[in-house]
Design a protein around this motif. Structure first.
Motif, mmCIF file in Angstrom:
data_model
loop_
_atom_site.group_PDB
_atom_site.id
_atom_site.type_symbol
_atom_site.label_atom_id
_atom_site.label_comp_id
_atom_site.label_asym_id
_atom_site.label_seq_id
_atom_site.Cartn_x
_atom_site.Cartn_y
_atom_site.Cartn_z
ATOM 1 N N GLY A 114 0.815 -1.208 0.000
ATOM 2 C CA GLY A 114 0.000 0.000 0.000
ATOM 3 C C GLY A 114 0.849 1.259 0.000
ATOM 4 O O GLY A 114 0.565 2.225 -0.716
ATOM 5 N N LEU A 115 1.915 1.265 0.802
ATOM 6 C CA LEU A 115 2.819 2.404 0.828
ATOM 7 C C LEU A 115 3.525 2.571 -0.513
ATOM 8 O O LEU A 115 3.759 3.690 -0.975
ATOM 9 N N ARG A 116 3.849 1.450 -1.138
ATOM 10 C CA ARG A 116 4.478 1.518 -2.455
ATOM 11 C C ARG A 116 3.535 2.116 -3.486
ATOM 12 O O ARG A 116 3.953 2.887 -4.355
ATOM 13 N N LEU A 117 2.247 1.773 -3.387
ATOM 14 C CA LEU A 117 1.271 2.323 -4.325
ATOM 15 C C LEU A 117 1.193 3.840 -4.189
ATOM 16 O O LEU A 117 1.216 4.566 -5.191
ATOM 17 N N VAL A 118 1.132 4.323 -2.955
ATOM 18 C CA VAL A 118 1.098 5.773 -2.733
ATOM 19 C C VAL A 118 2.381 6.419 -3.252
ATOM 20 O O VAL A 118 2.359 7.501 -3.839
ATOM 21 N N LYS A 119 3.504 5.746 -3.045
ATOM 22 C CA LYS A 119 4.788 6.287 -3.496
ATOM 23 C C LYS A 119 4.848 6.340 -5.012
ATOM 24 O O LYS A 119 5.360 7.317 -5.589
ATOM 25 N N VAL A 120 4.319 5.318 -5.690
ATOM 26 C CA VAL A 120 4.312 5.309 -7.155
ATOM 27 C C VAL A 120 3.447 6.439 -7.689
ATOM 28 O O VAL A 120 3.843 7.191 -8.588
ATOM 29 N N VAL A 121 2.237 6.587 -7.134
ATOM 30 C CA VAL A 121 1.336 7.645 -7.595
ATOM 31 C C VAL A 121 1.932 9.020 -7.327
ATOM 32 O O VAL A 121 1.892 9.913 -8.186
ATOM 33 N N ALA A 160 6.102 -5.078 -9.297
ATOM 34 C CA ALA A 160 6.329 -5.225 -7.856
ATOM 35 C C ALA A 160 5.095 -5.783 -7.155
ATOM 36 O O ALA A 160 5.215 -6.565 -6.205
ATOM 37 N N PHE A 161 3.897 -5.401 -7.617
ATOM 38 C CA PHE A 161 2.669 -5.846 -6.967
ATOM 39 C C PHE A 161 2.244 -7.251 -7.389
ATOM 40 O O PHE A 161 1.648 -7.984 -6.603
ATOM 41 N N ALA A 199 -5.724 -1.157 -8.172
ATOM 42 C CA ALA A 199 -5.817 0.303 -8.053
ATOM 43 C C ALA A 199 -4.902 0.990 -9.057
ATOM 44 O O ALA A 199 -5.299 1.951 -9.732
ATOM 45 N N LEU A 200 -3.659 0.494 -9.169
ATOM 46 C CA LEU A 200 -2.728 1.080 -10.133
ATOM 47 C C LEU A 200 -3.214 0.838 -11.559
ATOM 48 O O LEU A 200 -3.077 1.720 -12.428
ATOM 49 N N CYS A 201 -3.783 -0.320 -11.818
ATOM 50 C CA CYS A 201 -4.342 -0.624 -13.139
ATOM 51 C C CYS A 201 -5.441 0.370 -13.496
ATOM 52 O O CYS A 201 -5.514 0.852 -14.630
ATOM 53 N N PHE A 202 -6.293 0.695 -12.534
ATOM 54 C CA PHE A 202 -7.374 1.660 -12.784
ATOM 55 C C PHE A 202 -6.809 3.035 -13.122
ATOM 56 O O PHE A 202 -7.283 3.700 -14.053
#
Length: 264
Positions: A114-121, A160-161, A199-202
């Motif tokens: 989840g933290l990685r997703l926020v960091k990517v965005v 990564a995900f 989420a990242l796909c969306f």
């Protein structure tokens, strides 16, 4: 005698000018650091970082924080500044959670994703701002550069995900191909299994939908412009329209001259 209101407005104006001057001074260094941060994030998502690279990333992150705090202090309207930089603020807070391990929950694999997703965005947002300063917010070069960043970093995030799930994206080239198919609206048979991957796909799908429309409009404008330059084409170009206007103007002048002659 100046009123308190005028003094306050003058102070805000001086702070705004100082903020603009500092932003101009730091534009090139922050631009280089922004692209370096994107590169480090891509390496982290695909291969992981060595201790030296982790230290470099932490140093860049600390410089980003100092830059943000300085701009916040100088901003005349702090609430408006925070509202316009929410994603940047979140992307700066997330590394602190991973660095200091404030709670045991942040050690869980799901929390790390989840933290990685926020960091990517957040990094994509920073990359968008960096490219905007390089190419300007308008123009094909900006959109192409941003699409390249979204493709490479988005593929790193998906890898990564989804690399540890059954029948997932096993290699970065596979994730890169999958992301390219998604951005071009072609899609593939694979569907993300993790919540972070979905989420990242969306987000990537929304970007691909918007950019596909931009490229379609750009190509249509290009071919219509080429067609308009041809005098035998069905589409009227600027030169043909200007010639028509000139003929109408000349016809009106001739009619007015004829009426004046008849009155005499």
């Amino acid at each position: 005698m100046p009123t308190p209101t005028s003094e306050k407005e003058e102070l805000q104006h001086e702070r705004y000018e100082l903020l603009q001057q500092i932003t101009e001074w730091l534009e090139t260094p922050m631009l280089v650091l922004g692209f370096g941060w994107l590169l480090l994030l891509g390496v982290e998502l695909i291969w992981g970082l060595s201790p030296a690279l982790e230290m470099l990333g932490t140093t860049i992150w600390a410089i980003f924080i100092l830059d943000f705090v300085a701009k916040f202090i100088l901003a005349p309207h702090k609430l408006s500044f925070l509202k316009s930089n929410v994603i940047t603020l979140v992307s700066l807070v997330v590394p602190a959670l991973r660095l200091f391990r404030l709670a045991r929950v942040f050690r869980a694999a799901r929390a790390v994703r989840g933290l990685r997703l926020v960091k990517v965005v957040g990094s994509l947002n920073r990359g968008m701002k960096a490219l905007a300063r390089s190419f300007g917010r308008r123009g094909l070069s900006y959109v192409l550069g941003l699409t390249g960043v979204v493709l490479l970093l988005g593929a790193a995030g998906m890898y990564a995900f989804e690399k540890d799930v059954p029948n997932g994206l096993r290699t970065y080239p596979e994730a890169l191909w999958w992301t390219a198919m998604l951005l071009t609206s072609m899609g593939s048979a694979y569907w993300p299994e993790t919540s972070e991957g979905r989420a990242l796909c969306f987000i990537l799908a929304l970007y691909g939908f918007a950019v596909f429309g931009y490229f379609t409009a750009t190509l249509a404008s290009f071919f219509m412009g080429r067609d308009a330059e041809d005098p035998e084409a069905e589409v009227a170009g600027a030169a043909a329209v200007a010639a028509l206007h000139e003929e109408v103007r000349q016809l009106r002048a001739d009619l007015q001259a004829g009426r004046a002659a008849d009155k005499r």
